[in-house]
Design an enzyme around this catalytic site. Structure first.
Site, PDB file in Angstrom:
ATOM      1  N   LYS A   1      -9.254  -7.305 -10.595  1.00 45.80           N
ATOM      2  CA  LYS A   1      -8.377  -7.619  -9.455  1.00 45.80           C
ATOM      3  C   LYS A   1      -7.326  -6.527  -9.211  1.00 45.80           C
ATOM      4  O   LYS A   1      -6.443  -6.681  -8.395  1.00 45.80           O
ATOM      5  CB  LYS A   1      -7.714  -8.987  -9.671  1.00 45.80           C
TER       6      LYS A   1
ATOM      7  N   ASP B   1     -10.978 -15.094  -3.231  1.00 46.69           N
ATOM      8  CA  ASP B   1     -10.042 -14.824  -4.325  1.00 46.69           C
ATOM      9  C   ASP B   1      -8.852 -14.055  -3.736  1.00 46.69           C
ATOM     10  O   ASP B   1      -8.969 -12.872  -3.386  1.00 46.69           O
ATOM     11  CB  ASP B   1     -10.741 -14.014  -5.425  1.00 46.69           C
TER      12      ASP B   1
ATOM     13  N   LYS C   1      -9.769  -9.812 -15.758  1.00 50.20           N
ATOM     14  CA  LYS C   1      -9.134 -10.150 -14.461  1.00 50.20           C
ATOM     15  C   LYS C   1      -8.148  -9.059 -14.039  1.00 50.20           C
ATOM     16  O   LYS C   1      -8.053  -8.702 -12.865  1.00 50.20           O
ATOM     17  CB  LYS C   1      -8.430 -11.514 -14.549  1.00 50.20           C
TER      18      LYS C   1
ATOM     19  N   ASN D   1      -6.223 -29.596  -8.850  1.00 50.82           N
ATOM     20  CA  ASN D   1      -6.001 -29.288 -10.270  1.00 50.82           C
ATOM     21  C   ASN D   1      -4.604 -29.771 -10.655  1.00 50.82           C
ATOM     22  O   ASN D   1      -3.801 -30.097  -9.790  1.00 50.82           O
ATOM     23  CB  ASN D   1      -6.194 -27.787 -10.528  1.00 50.82           C
TER      24      ASN D   1
END
Ligand code: CTP
Length: 399
Positions: free
Chosen positions: A344, A308, A340, A212
């Protein structure tokens, strides 16, 4: 930094020519800069050089002894400065600071001011390593108003390769920006801060990967901001192309799995962790250790999910630890970031619009909406990534 007031003291060393770049960068950013040159500094650079770059006459000891200033010049300059920097700092001027001596305009202004002072020593390796010089360096740093732009190692003008090379001008400018922001406050002193930065790469073979566009600038700005606020910083970085930051423990790696291992190892010791890295979500199902010839490349690439990391850290988090994530989004940035934050188990998240001008991958500026687990939201307008880093640390420290 526009309109802020920075005083630069130049003592006599060859690195004085590099300080011109510091002044030039600050002046271009709209900072008001004033310069004081010692007599020795004028053997290397002229008052005209600094006057031109500062857009204001440079001060020397001749001005110090003039009777036409009204109030004494060292008092005026000392009161005027928001941040004072001495670069290059010679062994002689360092010794004067350590002893509290004041025998010229520069050292008198030090004693007549109360703002933070950034010191950037530069000298030959033998000089720098002398026990008297090292003793003086340690001594001045016991005074909280002094901040260190530690010299690095490299090729010196005396043809030696070793310690004593002045910190890079770009690094000095960043430290000045931090000092203007914090006013010298070290609110993270003793805190352990763990930051991830950069984009991970998931290789198919030694030359091809899924990646990326992240450059790591935001994570590196966070590491710098935390360091400048007194924290003990570990930076886990993937493909940022940055040389390791002085004073920061740096772990360089490539893949998401390597980043996961490093983060899991460092996390238990961290008081505050920020996942600024752009971590891959998938990787090629198979890795070929030899480069695949073009004719052997598959028509489609089987992918498998990668762990993750942030979610894993969220599950391991202890009550006294703080965990912060980033949500790089297009379109609506708040709802996905809130999701998120919850899933998370984060203390805060920076929702980052990557499709807006002034933010996103590779940009020197950023904008975000900061959200914490109590539901507080603060919008940060486009600003430098260093300022964004400080604003995020402020937000997290405020609870
Ligand atoms: N992150 C992580 N490990 C991953 C993917 C993401 O730790 N494998 C972290 C990032 O560092 C960031 C946060 O999770 O702090 C959010 O990343 P983002 O890519 O925005 O979200 P994802 O959870 O991957 O969800 P999606 O791609 O669906 O938006």
């Amino acid at each position: 930094m526009k309109g802020r007031r920075v005083l630069i003291g130049v003592s006599g060393g060859i690195a004085a020519y590099k300080v011109c770049e510091v002044v030039s960068t600050l002046a271009k950013a709209g900072v008001e800069v004033r310069a004081i040159l010692t007599d020795a500094a004028q053997e290397f650079v002229t008052p005209l050089t600094f006057a031109t770059l500062c857009r204001h006459p440079a001060f020397t000891d001749k001005d110090f002894w003039q009777a036409n200033h009204g109030r004494p010049l060292h008092i005026q300059l000392g009161e005027w400065a928001e941040v004072f920097i001495i670069a290059p700092l010679t062994a002689n001027t360092l010794a004067k600071l350590a002893g509290g001596f004041a025998d010229n305009l520069l050292t008198n202004t030090v004693l007549a001011s109360n703002c933070p002072i950034l010191l950037a020593p530069a000298m030959n390796t033998d000089m720098w390593e002398q026990s008297a010089v090292q003793r003086n360096w340690r001594e001045v740093l016991t005074d909280r108003r002094y901040h260190a732009a530690e010299p690095g190692a490299g090729m010196l003008a005396c043809d030696r390769v070793g310690a004593g090379r002045m910190a890079e001008p770009s690094e000095i400018v960043v430290q000045i920006e931090s000092l203007l922001y914090t006013k010298g406050d070290r609110d993270l002193a003793g805190k352990r801060v763990l930051v991830s930065a950069g984009g991970t790469r998931e290789h198919l073979d030694p030359v091809r990967f899924i990646g990326n566009p992240s450059t790591g600038k935001m994570g590196i700005a966070l590491a710098r901001a935390a360091l400048h606020r007194g924290a003990i910083v570990t930076l886990v970085q993937s493909i940022t192309g940055e040389v390791p930051l002085r004073g920061v423990r740096s772990i360089a790696l490539t893949s998401a799995e390597e980043m996961r291992q490093a983060m899991l190892e460092c996390f238990p010791d961290a008081d505050l962790t920020v996942m600024a890295a752009a971590v891959a979500d998938v990787r090629p199902a198979a890795y070929n250790s030899e480069k695949l010839p073009k004719r052997s490349l598959p028509n489609s690439l089987p992918l498998v999910p990668v762990a993750d990391i942030l979610a894993e850290l969220g599950n391991l988090k202890q009550p006294e630890q703080k965990l912060i994530g980033f949500a790089a989004q297009t379109g609506d940035i708040v709802q996905p970031a809130l999701e998120k934050l919850r899933v998370k188990k984060l203390d805060a998240i920076a929702a980052n619009p990557i499709d807006k001008i002034g933010s996103g991958f590779g940009s020197d500026t950023n904008r975000a909406i900061l959200i914490n687990s109590a539901g507080k939201q603060v919008e940060i307008a486009p600003c430098s990534k260093l300022e964004m880093a400080h604003r995020l640390l402020d937000f997290v420290m405020a609870g």
